[in-house]
Write an enzyme that holds these catalytic residues in place. Structure first.
Site, PDB file in Angstrom:
ATOM      1  N   GLY A   1       0.791  -1.194   0.033  1.00 23.80           N
ATOM      2  CA  GLY A   1      -0.016   0.269  -0.076  1.00 23.80           C
ATOM      3  C   GLY A   1       0.874   1.256  -0.066  1.00 23.80           C
ATOM      4  O   GLY A   1       2.208   1.183   0.283  1.00 23.80           O
ATOM      5  N   PRO A   2       0.358   2.294  -0.176  1.00 26.04           N
ATOM      6  CA  PRO A   2       1.034   3.418  -0.243  1.00 26.04           C
ATOM      7  C   PRO A   2       1.375   3.992   1.218  1.00 26.04           C
ATOM      8  O   PRO A   2       1.149   3.231   2.204  1.00 26.04           O
ATOM      9  CB  PRO A   2       0.007   4.581  -0.554  1.00 26.04           C
ATOM     10  CG  PRO A   2      -1.375   4.095  -0.384  1.00 26.04           C
ATOM     11  CD  PRO A   2      -1.076   2.415  -0.157  1.00 26.04           C
ATOM     12  N   PRO A   3       2.687   4.900   1.070  1.00 27.06           N
ATOM     13  CA  PRO A   3       3.352   5.167   2.471  1.00 27.06           C
ATOM     14  C   PRO A   3       2.263   5.830   3.388  1.00 27.06           C
ATOM     15  O   PRO A   3       1.358   6.580   3.111  1.00 27.06           O
ATOM     16  CB  PRO A   3       4.397   6.147   2.096  1.00 27.06           C
ATOM     17  CG  PRO A   3       4.459   6.243   0.408  1.00 27.06           C
ATOM     18  CD  PRO A   3       3.115   5.583   0.130  1.00 27.06           C
ATOM     19  N   GLY A   4       2.476   5.677   4.599  1.00 24.25           N
ATOM     20  CA  GLY A   4       1.915   6.314   5.746  1.00 24.25           C
ATOM     21  C   GLY A   4       0.475   5.678   6.182  1.00 24.25           C
ATOM     22  O   GLY A   4      -0.322   6.293   7.038  1.00 24.25           O
ATOM     23  N   VAL A   5       0.187   4.381   5.547  1.00 27.08           N
ATOM     24  CA  VAL A   5      -1.212   3.736   6.179  1.00 27.08           C
ATOM     25  C   VAL A   5      -0.971   2.746   7.316  1.00 27.08           C
ATOM     26  O   VAL A   5      -1.977   2.172   7.709  1.00 27.08           O
ATOM     27  CB  VAL A   5      -1.970   2.980   4.735  1.00 27.08           C
ATOM     28  CG1 VAL A   5      -1.881   4.115   3.760  1.00 27.08           C
ATOM     29  CG2 VAL A   5      -0.847   2.175   4.379  1.00 27.08           C
ATOM     30  N   GLY A   6       0.253   2.856   7.970  1.00 28.17           N
ATOM     31  CA  GLY A   6       0.369   2.000   9.067  1.00 28.17           C
ATOM     32  C   GLY A   6       0.656   0.484   8.936  1.00 28.17           C
ATOM     33  O   GLY A   6       0.352  -0.565   9.787  1.00 28.17           O
ATOM     34  N   LYS A   7       1.313   0.174   7.788  1.00 28.99           N
ATOM     35  CA  LYS A   7       1.883  -1.363   7.418  1.00 28.99           C
ATOM     36  C   LYS A   7       2.715  -1.871   8.338  1.00 28.99           C
ATOM     37  O   LYS A   7       2.594  -2.832   8.872  1.00 28.99           O
ATOM     38  CB  LYS A   7       2.362  -1.521   6.085  1.00 28.99           C
ATOM     39  CG  LYS A   7       1.437  -0.714   4.797  1.00 28.99           C
ATOM     40  CD  LYS A   7       2.277  -1.210   3.539  1.00 28.99           C
ATOM     41  CE  LYS A   7       3.372  -0.152   3.300  1.00 28.99           C
ATOM     42  NZ  LYS A   7       2.995   1.135   3.386  1.00 28.99           N
ATOM     43  N   THR A   8       3.813  -0.893   8.821  1.00 26.71           N
ATOM     44  CA  THR A   8       4.935  -1.356   9.776  1.00 26.71           C
ATOM     45  C   THR A   8       4.278  -1.486  10.880  1.00 26.71           C
ATOM     46  O   THR A   8       4.401  -2.347  11.853  1.00 26.71           O
ATOM     47  CB  THR A   8       6.033  -0.393   9.603  1.00 26.71           C
ATOM     48  OG1 THR A   8       6.603  -0.313   8.435  1.00 26.71           O
ATOM     49  CG2 THR A   8       7.130  -0.952  10.726  1.00 26.71           C
TER      50      THR A   8
ATOM     51  N   SER B   1      -8.100   4.275 -17.456  1.00 32.18           N
ATOM     52  CA  SER B   1      -9.577   4.171 -17.120  1.00 32.18           C
ATOM     53  C   SER B   1     -10.242   5.439 -17.317  1.00 32.18           C
ATOM     54  O   SER B   1     -11.225   5.870 -17.096  1.00 32.18           O
ATOM     55  CB  SER B   1      -9.305   4.485 -15.526  1.00 32.18           C
ATOM     56  OG  SER B   1      -8.569   5.511 -15.004  1.00 32.18           O
TER      57      SER B   1
ATOM     58  N   LYS C   1     -12.472   6.612  -6.021  1.00 30.56           N
ATOM     59  CA  LYS C   1     -13.001   7.519  -7.070  1.00 30.56           C
ATOM     60  C   LYS C   1     -14.228   7.941  -6.821  1.00 30.56           C
ATOM     61  O   LYS C   1     -14.585   9.070  -6.773  1.00 30.56           O
ATOM     62  CB  LYS C   1     -12.983   6.767  -8.204  1.00 30.56           C
ATOM     63  CG  LYS C   1     -11.475   6.464  -8.909  1.00 30.56           C
ATOM     64  CD  LYS C   1     -11.385   5.534 -10.362  1.00 30.56           C
ATOM     65  CE  LYS C   1     -10.173   5.479 -10.779  1.00 30.56           C
ATOM     66  NZ  LYS C   1     -10.190   4.510 -12.113  1.00 30.56           N
TER      67      LYS C   1
END
Length: 814
Positions: A398-405, A721, A764
């Site tokens: 996922g994109p940075p800053g979404v809480g993966k770590t 798209s 979207k």
């Protein structure tokens, strides 16, 4: 020092240099004063009572002249009392235990010596230095007082002259010869000591002169002091000299053997070998033997698998046979340290309470239902299947800053396991993963084994951060080295180049994080169970800010809910106009900035509370930085609203088409990528095929150039798209029919007009809802994606699902 006979003033007494240092006098002056101070113990009787000085770690004998530095209050007071009396005498008795600071009568031996105070000097630190002349032996009859100093009643034990007998004469000669050999062989006894001994005629005095030069234990010296019979004392002294000579011989053997073996090796090693040999002769366990025993105990305590334990003991045998100065000794020591530190049999018990684990995950993170559901499924299966279940290899993308770590840390907390993190961004060396071979200088195990060792458990949660940013060069491919560790079928016997034995990684839970899947090699990606993070929507960001970010920033800035408040309108505006991201990192920073400004105001102006609302937000943070897309105010020809998905989430854009006089050329601007340019050409070909359907003359496009522009021009764009949106915009520009401003659309177009599904539907649609759109056109196959939308958004929008581009033209054109 032993007392020297007056008849030989040219012979320097033992320790004269030390006395010179203590009293700052040259040798001639000292000898002259010594002649003046010399007394005659035979003529001067010892008083019946004497002040007592307890002596630590030393025994003095009659005839010695020696300095003492006194610091204990009882000893200083005893000397002061002796100074005031006539004669100026004290009793010197040795302590049985040198560690006792304030000795009692029971802590002292019963026999000592009387001594005359010859000089008395005070030094600045409150201590005193005295020069004493040792007199006859004394025995303690009783203690008269113990404070503020000790005073005792003594019995003098002078040694009357004994007529020499053959036995005593033989012992005296033996002792003298032994001492002469000892002075010759040993390096610690000065040569002038032999001169002093040879000048002594009396057998009893001979023993008292020799003993101070010997490195005997306090107990041995005290025993000799207490032996009054001259023959018996000489016999004991002969035994002690024999032992000293034996030790000197052993030292010579050690020295010659070590010099022969080691040659010009370091002096430190030479001294250590001497110590080892001495301890071996004395029957004491040396330091290295203790180290071997300690390693043996640690290997047994580690509970290694049988074949690995055999390997560890072989390495220990090699270490035992390797010289300490050899570089191989350090390598073997480091290897053994790793072997005994690895958690071969240590497992953390999983917390298999599903409800509690769900509570912990919800407490630490808002949203992310798919991830939480997968973790709870793993727990449920583990609870039913036990250790038969192999731990999955999860990959959060996922994109940075979404809480993966941080979610990895929460997973460890929910499972009740240890946590370890490996940052793989920029790693290019395969040895970082699999370790270096021990033949290299500075070799060490790989990062995976280091993480296992630090966690102290064989089943930790290990987060492999930024796995998509691994590189490769001439040092190998780290991503290929991860294949074995991340394959549930192979990692039961993971091989590290440094450890050289198999280690079981099957119980560890690996969680990889990545921003993109494209850069992960296919072989490695095939081993990962991918869980996608789509980014947070506004409602999720607001909930995260209220429940996590704001309390954390308030605590770190010394604020409370009573002193700082951020209302909902200001928070929503902060999310929309001051941040543009999929995660919440920048939102966290902006809330921190508000807290700092509030703290300054509270500390400087004396304000009791700071409340940030929509009006004061701009005053504190400045003008808004971002402007999300908004619905057009009126229907326009050649302008259609499209829905796009960016790294920061969903957004709306207006695709503009303007026909001009020309030769039928199609111009595309707005930094469009190759796929998007092809999509525009496909849309234009389809529209030209539908001119009759649109009620336009077939030659309406002749003599015209078509210019398609996609704002913003400075931002690169790509993807298929926008195909449906381009079809509508082109058809509107050619036909002159306006496009409804309250309609937004997305979808890929084919040359025949079929509408294909696209991604990012949730983001979207939320962008359309935020901009005021009321009708959303979506590919028919994306209808299932609406399940992820909040209920209030679905209820406020009208969805039209497209199978063909004609459906979009009918719905969007007036």
């Amino acid at each position: 020092m032993p007392r020297k006979a007056k008849k030989n003033p040219e012979m320097p007494p033992l320790g004269l240099d030390l006395l010179d240092d203590v009293f700052n006098k040259d040798q001639d002056a000292f000898l002259e004063e010594l002649e003046q101070l010399d007394g005659d113990w035979e003529e001067e009787a010892v008083p019946g009572t004497l002040p007592l000085i307890p002596i630590r770690d030393s025994v003095y004998f009659p005839g010695m002249i020696f300095p003492l530095t006194l610091g204990r209050e009882c000893s200083v007071r005893a000397v002061e009392v002796a100074q005031e009396g006539r004669p100026r005498m004290v009793a010197l008795i040795t302590q049985q235990d040198v560690q006792v600071e304030e000795p009692r009568p029971s802590d002292l031996y019963e026999m000592g010596i009387a001594a005359e105070v010859m000089q008395f000097t005070r030094i600045p630190d409150g201590m005193v230095r005295v020069l004493l002349e040792a007199g006859p032996r004394i025995r303690v009859k009783r203690f008269l007082q113990t404070a503020p100093y000790m005073r005792i009643e003594v019995e003098s034990l002078p040694l009357p002259p004994e007529p020499p007998t053959p036995e005593i004469e033989a012992l005296a000669r033996t002792v003298t010869n032994q001492f002469e050999r000892l002075v010759t062989d040993a390096k610690g006894i000065p040569p002038e000591a032999l001169v002093n001994v040879l000048s002594v005629d009396e057998p009893g005095r001979l023993a008292d002169t020799i003993i101070p030069y010997l490195a005997l234990r306090v107990e041995q010296k005290q025993s000799l002091l207490e032996t009054l019979n001259v023959a018996e004392r000489l016999d004991k002294l002969a035994t002690a000299l024999h032992e000293e000579s034996a030790i000197v011989e052993i030292q010579k053997d050690i020295r010659s053997r070590v010099e022969k073996e080691m040659g010009d090796h370091q002096r430190e090693f030479f001294l250590r070998e001497q110590l080892k040999a001495i301890q071996s002769e004395l029957g004491e366990a040396d330091e290295r033997t203790s180290e071997f025993l300690e390693y043996r105990e640690k290997i047994l305590a580690a509970k290694m698998p049988e074949e690995i334990e055999v390997r560890a003991f072989k390495e220990l045998e090699r270490f035992e046979k390797t010289p300490l100065v050899s570089p191989e000794a350090g390598v073997l020591r480091n290897y053994l340290d790793l072997m005994v530190a690895m958690p071969w049999s240590t497992l953390t018990e999983d917390r298999l309470d599903i409800i509690e684990a769900e509570r912990i995950l919800d407490e630490d993170h808002h949203g992310l239902p798919k991830v939480k559901e997968r973790i709870l499924e793993f727990l449920a299966v583990r609870k039913l299947a036990g250790e038969k279940l192999k731990a999955p290899i999860l990959c959060f993308v996922g994109p940075p800053g979404v809480g993966k770590t941080s979610l990895g840390r929460s997973v460890a907390r929910a499972l009740g396991r240890k946590f370890a993190r490996l940052s793989l961004g920029g790693v290019r060396d395969e040895a970082e993963i699999r370790g270096h071979r021990r033949t290299y200088v500075g070799a060490m195990p790989g990062r995976i084994l280091q993480a296992i060792r630090q966690s102290g458990s064989r089943n930790p949660v290990i987060v492999l951060d930024e796995i998509d940013k691994l590189g490769n060069d001439f040092r190998g491919d780290p991503s290929s080295a991860l294949l074995e560790a991340l394959d549930p079928e192979q990692n039961k016997e993971f091989s590290d180049h440094y450890l050289e034995v198999a280690f079981d990684l099957s119980q560890a839970l690996f969680i990889a994080t990545a921003n993109l899947l494209d850069t992960i090699p296919p072989a490695l990606r095939d081993r990962l169970e991918v869980i996608s993070f789509s980014g947070y929507i506004e409602a999720e960001k607001a909930a995260i800010a209220k429940n996590h970010l704001l309390p954390r920033q308030q605590e770190s800035h010394g604020l409370t809910n009573e002193t700082f408040q951020l209302d909902d309108t200001a928070l929503l505006r902060l999310i929309r106009e001051y941040t543009r991201e999929a995660g919440v990192r920048n939102l966290h920073r902006e809330i921190g900035s508000l807290c700092r400004k509030a703290a300054r105001k509270l500390a400087g102006d004396g304000t009791s509370q700071v409340t940030v609302d929509s009006e004061t937000l701009e005053t504190l943070l400045g003008m808004p930085r971002y402007d999300w897309g908004k619905m057009e105010e009126a229907d326009e020809i050649g302008a259609a609203t499209g829905l796009v998905y960016t790294e920061a989430g969903g957004d709306t854009i207006t695709i503009e088409v303007l026909p001009t006089r020309g030769e039928g050329k199609l111009t595309l601007t707005g930094q469009l990528g190759e796929v998007m340019r092809e999509s525009a050409q496909t849309a234009w070909t389809f529209v030209r095929s539908r001119l009759t359907t649109l009620g336009i003359a077939e030659d309406a496009d002749k003599g015209k150039d078509i210019h398609v522009h996609v704002p913003a021009g400075a931002v690169p764009k790509d993807g298929p798209s926008a195909g449906v949106t381009m079809v509508v915009a082109l058809a509107s520009a050619i036909s002159g029919r306006p496009v409804r401003c309250d309609v937004a659309m997305t979808g890929e177009i084919t040359l025949r007009g079929k509408v294909l599904p696209v991604g990012g539907i949730k983001e979207k649609v939320l962008a359309a809802h935020r901009s005021g759109i009321r009708i959303v056109l979506l590919p028919h196959e994306n209808e299932k994606d609406l399940d992820d939308l909040p209920g209030d958004v679905r209820s406020e929008l009208t969805f039209i699902f497209l199978r063909h581009a004609d459906d979009a033209l009918n719905a969007a054109l007036r």
